[in-house]
Scaffold this motif. Structure first.
Motif: not given
Length: 272
Positions: A149-160, A68-75, A249-254
């Motif tokens: 990762v945050t948007m996968a959970h409907g959360l907005e992250a801000r970076v001050p 799930d993490v790899i599919a969300s991050v796309e890396s 991780y590459y195999r999970a990405f594929r």
């Protein structure tokens, strides 16, 4: 809030602003049960008086979340995924309490927080050039991980730290301000600016990357080292696959994203 310098500074400023309004800041941390990040975050939370919440994960949970993490991050970059796994559990926790969070992303790239900056870029002007390069690539590394990762959970992250005024200040500083201090500590300029705002043990805590401080690296790297053979890596090593962990991780990405060309992954960390 990892208990590291950057997110703790953000929490210190936000907690003070909340206190002015008669409110109590919510903070969130993540790690394995005995991770240094959890212990340091508890110390900061107690010092600042925040409403603190923790997400604790183990090896089985980390492995189960990988697809799930790899599919969300796309890396499949090993360093990115290693930090995205604890971020996944952290976002899941925070999303149950708030709709938006502040993070410490960007400070290391602005103030030379990573060790390799100082090991590889000692020639005149080299550190600045590398900082400019890595800041320009943030959208495909830490910010991509943070956003997905945050948007996968409907959360907005801000970076001050990446507010344009902060970026302008940081990039205007000469290299001499950002080199390691006499004791080998990084980001001394930033630490001195916040003297008294955090416990001394946290203000001067040495840098631990999120994947390391949270305990994720200690779970994931040995797991794949024991399950991917030397021969398997040798047969599949490419410029994109640099380690046994990265091959997994590459195999999970594929599997997750079969129609996306691996070469379209935006950026890679300098080391796997």
């Amino acid at each position: 809030m990892s208990g590291g310098l950057d997110s703790s500074l953000v929490a210190a400023v936000a907690a003070q602003e909340y206190a002015r309004r008669g409110l109590r800041l919510k903070t969130f941390s993540v790690g394995t049960a005995d991770s240094p990040d959890l212990a340091a975050a508890r110390e900061v939370a107690a010092f600042l008086g925040t409403d603190h919440h923790e997400a604790v994960f183990d090896a089985a949970q980390a492995i189960a979340a990988l697809d799930d993490v790899i599919a969300s991050v796309e890396s499949f970059d090993a360093g990115l995924i290693r930090s995205a796994v604890p971020n996944w559990f952290l976002a899941e926790l925070a999303s149950r309490h708030v709709k938006a969070v502040l993070t410490g992303e960007g400070a290391d790239e602005l103030f030379a927080g990573y060790g390799y900056y100082h090991e590889r870029h000692r020639a005149p002007g080299a550190l600045r050039r590398e900082l400019v390069r890595t800041v320009s690539l943030l959208h495909g590394l830490n910010l991509q991980r943070c956003d997905r990762v945050t948007m996968a959970h409907g959360l907005e992250a801000r970076v001050p730290f990446l507010d344009t005024a902060v970026v302008t200040h940081a990039m205007s500083l000469p290299d001499e301000v950002k080199v390691l201090g006499p004791d080998g500590i990084e980001k001394a300029h930033l630490r001195r600016a916040f003297t008294g705002r955090l416990p001394g043990s946290v203000l001067w805590r040495r840098k631990a990357e999120f994947g390391t401080g949270s305990g994720a690296q200690d779970l994931l790297t040995p797991y794949w080292e024991s399950r991917v053979t030397d021969a398997d890596l040798a047969a599949n090593r490419t410029a994109q696959v640099r380690s046994k962990e990265e091959l997994a991780y590459y195999r999970a990405f594929r599997r997750a994203l079969p129609e996306i060309r691996p070469s379209s992954v935006l950026t890679r960390f300098a080391v796997a």
